[in-house]
Enzyme design. Sequence first.
Site, PDB file in Angstrom:
ATOM      1  CB  ILE A 234      -0.933   0.011   1.224  1.00 21.68           C
ATOM      2  CG1 ILE A 234      -1.803  -1.250   1.213  1.00 21.68           C
ATOM      3  CG2 ILE A 234      -1.791   1.260   1.244  1.00 21.68           C
ATOM      4  CD1 ILE A 234      -2.587  -1.454   2.491  1.00 21.68           C
ATOM      5  CB  CYS A 235       1.540   3.741  -2.533  1.00 22.28           C
ATOM      6  SG  CYS A 235       2.543   5.216  -2.790  1.00 22.28           S
ATOM      7  CG  MET A 236      -1.862   4.732   2.064  1.00 24.23           C
ATOM      8  SD  MET A 236      -3.072   3.960   3.180  1.00 24.23           S
ATOM      9  CE  MET A 236      -3.242   5.227   4.423  1.00 24.23           C
TER      10      MET A 236
END
EC number: 2.3.2.23
Length: 308
Positions: A234-236
């Site tokens: 997840i790109c957060m």
Amino acid sequence: MATLLRKIGLIRLHNRDTEDPKHHHNHRGGGSGQQSASLRGKGGSKSGGHKPQQQHPPGGAGDTSPGPGKGKGKRAPELAPRDKPPQPAAGAAGAAGAGGPRERAAGARAGPGPAGAAAAAAAAAAGGSLVPAARQQHCTQVRSRRLMKELQDIARLSDRFISVELVDESLFDWNVKLHQVDKDSVLWQDMKETNTEFILLNLTFPDNFPFSPPFMRVLSPRLENGYVLDGGAICMELLTPRGWSSAYTVEAVMRQFAASLVKGQGRICRKAGKSKKSFSRKEAEATFKSLVKTHEKYGWVTPPVSDG
């Protein structure tokens, strides 16, 4: 007549003195010897008549320490240390801690023996291991209390937004079910059409949680876009050490993730074959490390407030 007799007596005395010089010498020498003898006698009576008593210090009759002002007495203490027998070398077996200050100082300079060195090494190793062990125990207690509170808060949620299952009864490994996303989104429509009741994610909490973020990845279904990358990574930014705060809760992180799915137009993959392939943890970890390195180099894009 009387005058004549006096002259005759003087002449005889004169002749006697001139005819017997030895007698004249002895007479003079005897007088001087008697005078010297008398002088010696007077001196002896003066010196021997009054003999001073020797004063002893308060130390007792056996104390032979010299009194003040004596030259020989001052020299004696200076020579005393030299007359002492040599002390045994410090550091030998059985000599640790024995002797006076000089012996102990010599032992410290000589260094400990083999037994002392082994004991010192063991003590250092024990002391070094106690500090990390105590710190590890403290971190475990902080992490456990925080996660127990998180579980209680999630169980009290009224909207059943998420639910949690422990993996192998481990408090530090969670499977989280995301039951709701924006109902106006295409992702919600995909979930209805594919009878997908929830999006399953896995969260693992590090030893120093909550001061470091959990590692979070998608398990199922297989998603496309929505900032979900290979392996389910997840790109957060808030999941990175740079963007994380210990004030973030699991519920808040999950709500942010649901919003990013909609914002990134996430969809359920329906391609034949690809939709059946599950995400792997190893692939997710490699992808996450790569994206963190990229964003640290080029920065993170913060969406405007109007976009939620």
